[in-house]
Scaffold this motif. Sequence first.
Motif, PDB file in Angstrom:
ATOM      1  N   PRO A   5       0.826  -1.194   0.211  1.00 32.45           N
ATOM      2  CA  PRO A   5      -0.183   0.022   0.147  1.00 32.45           C
ATOM      3  C   PRO A   5       0.931   1.258   0.342  1.00 32.45           C
ATOM      4  O   PRO A   5       0.287   2.406  -0.453  1.00 32.45           O
ATOM      5  CB  PRO A   5      -0.943  -0.087   1.252  1.00 32.45           C
ATOM      6  N   ARG A   6       2.052   1.199   0.593  1.00 35.63           N
ATOM      7  CA  ARG A   6       2.889   2.559   0.532  1.00 35.63           C
ATOM      8  C   ARG A   6       3.389   2.771  -0.735  1.00 35.63           C
ATOM      9  O   ARG A   6       3.425   3.947  -1.166  1.00 35.63           O
ATOM     10  CB  ARG A   6       4.498   2.044   1.407  1.00 35.63           C
ATOM     11  N   THR A   7       3.557   1.909  -1.837  1.00 32.50           N
ATOM     12  CA  THR A   7       3.652   2.189  -3.127  1.00 32.50           C
ATOM     13  C   THR A   7       2.453   2.336  -4.027  1.00 32.50           C
ATOM     14  O   THR A   7       2.873   2.833  -5.275  1.00 32.50           O
ATOM     15  CB  THR A   7       4.705   1.424  -3.783  1.00 32.50           C
ATOM     16  N   PHE A   8       1.459   2.260  -3.657  1.00 31.67           N
ATOM     17  CA  PHE A   8       0.272   2.195  -4.380  1.00 31.67           C
ATOM     18  C   PHE A   8      -0.188   3.763  -4.940  1.00 31.67           C
ATOM     19  O   PHE A   8      -0.240   4.613  -3.790  1.00 31.67           O
ATOM     20  CB  PHE A   8      -1.069   1.606  -3.611  1.00 31.67           C
ATOM     21  N   ASP A   9      -0.697   3.888  -5.858  1.00 28.98           N
ATOM     22  CA  ASP A   9      -1.014   5.286  -6.540  1.00 28.98           C
ATOM     23  C   ASP A   9      -2.344   5.355  -6.563  1.00 28.98           C
ATOM     24  O   ASP A   9      -2.861   4.845  -7.558  1.00 28.98           O
ATOM     25  CB  ASP A   9      -0.111   5.558  -7.666  1.00 28.98           C
ATOM     26  N   PRO A  10      -3.187   6.133  -5.710  1.00 31.14           N
ATOM     27  CA  PRO A  10      -4.554   6.048  -5.918  1.00 31.14           C
ATOM     28  C   PRO A  10      -5.173   6.959  -6.945  1.00 31.14           C
ATOM     29  O   PRO A  10      -6.141   6.841  -7.393  1.00 31.14           O
ATOM     30  CB  PRO A  10      -4.952   6.860  -4.439  1.00 31.14           C
ATOM     31  N   ASN A  11      -4.237   7.888  -7.700  1.00 27.20           N
ATOM     32  CA  ASN A  11      -4.319   8.391  -8.807  1.00 27.20           C
ATOM     33  C   ASN A  11      -4.272   7.596 -10.078  1.00 27.20           C
ATOM     34  O   ASN A  11      -4.691   7.920 -11.167  1.00 27.20           O
ATOM     35  CB  ASN A  11      -3.728   9.790  -8.984  1.00 27.20           C
ATOM     36  N   LEU A  22      -7.362  -2.082  -5.382  1.00 29.51           N
ATOM     37  CA  LEU A  22      -6.712  -1.897  -4.146  1.00 29.51           C
ATOM     38  C   LEU A  22      -5.597  -2.923  -3.998  1.00 29.51           C
ATOM     39  O   LEU A  22      -5.612  -4.014  -4.159  1.00 29.51           O
ATOM     40  CB  LEU A  22      -7.611  -1.600  -2.934  1.00 29.51           C
ATOM     41  N   PRO A  23      -4.581  -2.498  -3.067  1.00 26.06           N
ATOM     42  CA  PRO A  23      -3.592  -3.244  -2.903  1.00 26.06           C
ATOM     43  C   PRO A  23      -3.530  -3.997  -1.643  1.00 26.06           C
ATOM     44  O   PRO A  23      -2.464  -4.100  -0.787  1.00 26.06           O
ATOM     45  CB  PRO A  23      -2.189  -2.248  -2.905  1.00 26.06           C
ATOM     46  N   PRO A  70     -11.360  11.591   3.482  1.00 24.09           N
ATOM     47  CA  PRO A  70     -10.152  11.458   3.030  1.00 24.09           C
ATOM     48  C   PRO A  70      -9.251  10.113   3.087  1.00 24.09           C
ATOM     49  O   PRO A  70      -9.258   9.459   3.866  1.00 24.09           O
ATOM     50  CB  PRO A  70      -9.340  12.574   4.278  1.00 24.09           C
ATOM     51  N   ASN A  71      -8.496   9.808   2.215  1.00 24.90           N
ATOM     52  CA  ASN A  71      -7.893   8.921   2.014  1.00 24.90           C
ATOM     53  C   ASN A  71      -8.647   7.277   2.260  1.00 24.90           C
ATOM     54  O   ASN A  71      -8.279   6.435   2.898  1.00 24.90           O
ATOM     55  CB  ASN A  71      -6.672   8.730   2.961  1.00 24.90           C
ATOM     56  N   ALA A  72      -9.769   7.457   1.749  1.00 27.45           N
ATOM     57  CA  ALA A  72     -10.703   6.284   1.906  1.00 27.45           C
ATOM     58  C   ALA A  72     -10.123   4.956   1.417  1.00 27.45           C
ATOM     59  O   ALA A  72     -10.285   3.863   2.218  1.00 27.45           O
ATOM     60  CB  ALA A  72     -12.114   6.541   1.337  1.00 27.45           C
ATOM     61  N   TRP A  73      -9.591   4.909   0.328  1.00 23.00           N
ATOM     62  CA  TRP A  73      -8.832   3.699   0.002  1.00 23.00           C
ATOM     63  C   TRP A  73      -7.898   2.958   0.871  1.00 23.00           C
ATOM     64  O   TRP A  73      -7.761   1.712   0.893  1.00 23.00           O
ATOM     65  CB  TRP A  73      -7.971   4.053  -1.456  1.00 23.00           C
ATOM     66  N   GLN A  74      -7.270   3.822   1.952  1.00 18.71           N
ATOM     67  CA  GLN A  74      -6.438   3.288   2.843  1.00 18.71           C
ATOM     68  C   GLN A  74      -7.158   2.330   3.878  1.00 18.71           C
ATOM     69  O   GLN A  74      -6.253   1.471   4.660  1.00 18.71           O
ATOM     70  CB  GLN A  74      -5.557   4.296   3.543  1.00 18.71           C
ATOM     71  N   LEU A  75      -8.275   2.456   4.021  1.00 19.91           N
ATOM     72  CA  LEU A  75      -9.085   1.619   4.818  1.00 19.91           C
ATOM     73  C   LEU A  75      -8.617  -0.009   4.516  1.00 19.91           C
ATOM     74  O   LEU A  75      -8.279  -0.579   5.744  1.00 19.91           O
ATOM     75  CB  LEU A  75     -10.495   1.595   4.460  1.00 19.91           C
ATOM     76  N   GLY A  76      -8.565  -0.430   3.473  1.00 17.90           N
ATOM     77  CA  GLY A  76      -8.186  -1.893   3.318  1.00 17.90           C
ATOM     78  C   GLY A  76      -9.526  -2.663   3.203  1.00 17.90           C
ATOM     79  O   GLY A  76     -10.151  -2.913   3.975  1.00 17.90           O
ATOM     80  N   ILE A  77      -9.797  -2.792   1.665  1.00 18.65           N
ATOM     81  CA  ILE A  77     -11.028  -3.468   1.443  1.00 18.65           C
ATOM     82  C   ILE A  77     -10.257  -4.828   0.641  1.00 18.65           C
ATOM     83  O   ILE A  77      -9.638  -4.711  -0.255  1.00 18.65           O
ATOM     84  CB  ILE A  77     -11.826  -2.757   0.868  1.00 18.65           C
ATOM     85  N   SER A  78     -10.883  -6.071   1.149  1.00 15.45           N
ATOM     86  CA  SER A  78     -10.409  -7.250   0.189  1.00 15.45           C
ATOM     87  C   SER A  78     -11.671  -8.074  -0.123  1.00 15.45           C
ATOM     88  O   SER A  78     -12.448  -8.374   0.960  1.00 15.45           O
ATOM     89  CB  SER A  78      -9.017  -7.962   0.761  1.00 15.45           C
ATOM     90  N   LEU A  79     -11.444  -8.461  -1.302  1.00 11.74           N
ATOM     91  CA  LEU A  79     -12.715  -9.549  -1.401  1.00 11.74           C
ATOM     92  C   LEU A  79     -11.997 -11.050  -1.680  1.00 11.74           C
ATOM     93  O   LEU A  79     -11.062 -11.414  -1.998  1.00 11.74           O
ATOM     94  CB  LEU A  79     -13.055  -9.581  -3.228  1.00 11.74           C
ATOM     95  N   LEU A  80     -12.771 -12.093  -0.720  1.00 16.70           N
ATOM     96  CA  LEU A  80     -12.225 -13.502  -0.539  1.00 16.70           C
ATOM     97  C   LEU A  80     -12.257 -13.950  -2.182  1.00 16.70           C
ATOM     98  O   LEU A  80     -13.011 -13.446  -2.969  1.00 16.70           O
ATOM     99  CB  LEU A  80     -13.005 -14.183   0.385  1.00 16.70           C
ATOM    100  N   PRO A  81     -11.401 -14.820  -2.233  1.00 12.87           N
ATOM    101  CA  PRO A  81     -11.731 -15.871  -3.677  1.00 12.87           C
ATOM    102  C   PRO A  81     -12.804 -16.108  -3.828  1.00 12.87           C
ATOM    103  O   PRO A  81     -13.688 -16.660  -2.908  1.00 12.87           O
ATOM    104  CB  PRO A  81     -10.575 -16.805  -3.382  1.00 12.87           C
ATOM    105  N   ILE A  82     -13.521 -15.774  -5.050  1.00  9.92           N
ATOM    106  CA  ILE A  82     -14.900 -16.406  -5.154  1.00  9.92           C
ATOM    107  C   ILE A  82     -14.879 -17.994  -5.162  1.00  9.92           C
ATOM    108  O   ILE A  82     -14.146 -18.767  -6.058  1.00  9.92           O
ATOM    109  CB  ILE A  82     -15.394 -15.839  -6.556  1.00  9.92           C
TER     110      ILE A  82
END
Length: 350
Positions: A5-11, A22-23, A70-82
Amino acid sequence: MKFNPRTFDPNGPGIPGQLFGLPFTPQTAELIIVPIPWEVTVSYHTGTAQGPQAILDASSQLDVLVKDIPNAWQLGISLLPIPEGIRTESDRVRHLAEQHLRRLERGGEPEGVDPLLPRINEACESLNIYVKATVLRYLKEGKMVGLLGGDHSTPLGFIRALADHYPHFGILQIDAHADLRKAYEGFTYSHASIMYNAMKLTSVSRLVQVGIRDLCNEELQMIRRPKSRIVTFFDEDLKAQRYRGTTWDAQCEAIIRELPEHVYISFDIDGLDPKLCPHTGTPVAGGLEFQEAVYLVQRLVRSGRKIIGFDLNEVSPGKDDDWDANVGARLLYQLCNWTAVSRGRLQLRN
């Protein structure tokens, strides 16, 4: 695969194959989405079992900025494998359900007599057990959890898990249908019976329904019976009030007033105007606009109530476009982020 996440570019462009690009993984995320590709009891159009994959595919082109968070993406959301095993089982049991429905249409065995029904109902109960166990695992880890269906029968195990976790909570149901039929078409766990089954749980202290515009007399009687724990805001009544000058903000306040501190949101996509979800299993004219639905969720959170879980169901992708999945992905992202705000995991902009 590892993500940083530290190197992820949300733009920049999202990560292919990742929910919202998301990472995050289930290990690093704070909010877990449980995909359930299941549609055994659908009674009109099929396709909802494809919903989780379609939303995953469409989500990568979504911009992750949320104006008020602000920085909503940093929450951390993950989808389990389908889980392909669930999709395969859904197809198998759906074949049995179609045989049962054909017998009903021909005037064959009455509901409850068909020997196929025990096999179908047993398979649906096995799914409920799987969902409950999966949700409880992540709740015990301190994660927030959402469920992505599939048809609207899929979150019953989730609601049962919450009933083990919370002594009392309310359900906010956004839907075109009341879903209060008892064992519709003989299916104990029908998508049209999800709220009937949920109301068997004493921990569910209140069911508040919004946008309902398609129901039967059996359901209306259940809503209106003395000491009912159900409050229904029918779509036609909401619209009539609006025509007379009542604002949506005032209506949201009235809806939220009926809910306790802890709230589970059950969102059937057909609660929206069908122009936003034309391929959903049972579309009904009327319903909420997208931003009206989001505003209701925002007002719920700003009231101080806590969202303890949510589901999004009945998203059925079309064959020629991904419009339904596009809308579903955006709605899912809003549910994720406003759930986090309600739990103090994200902060609103000052």
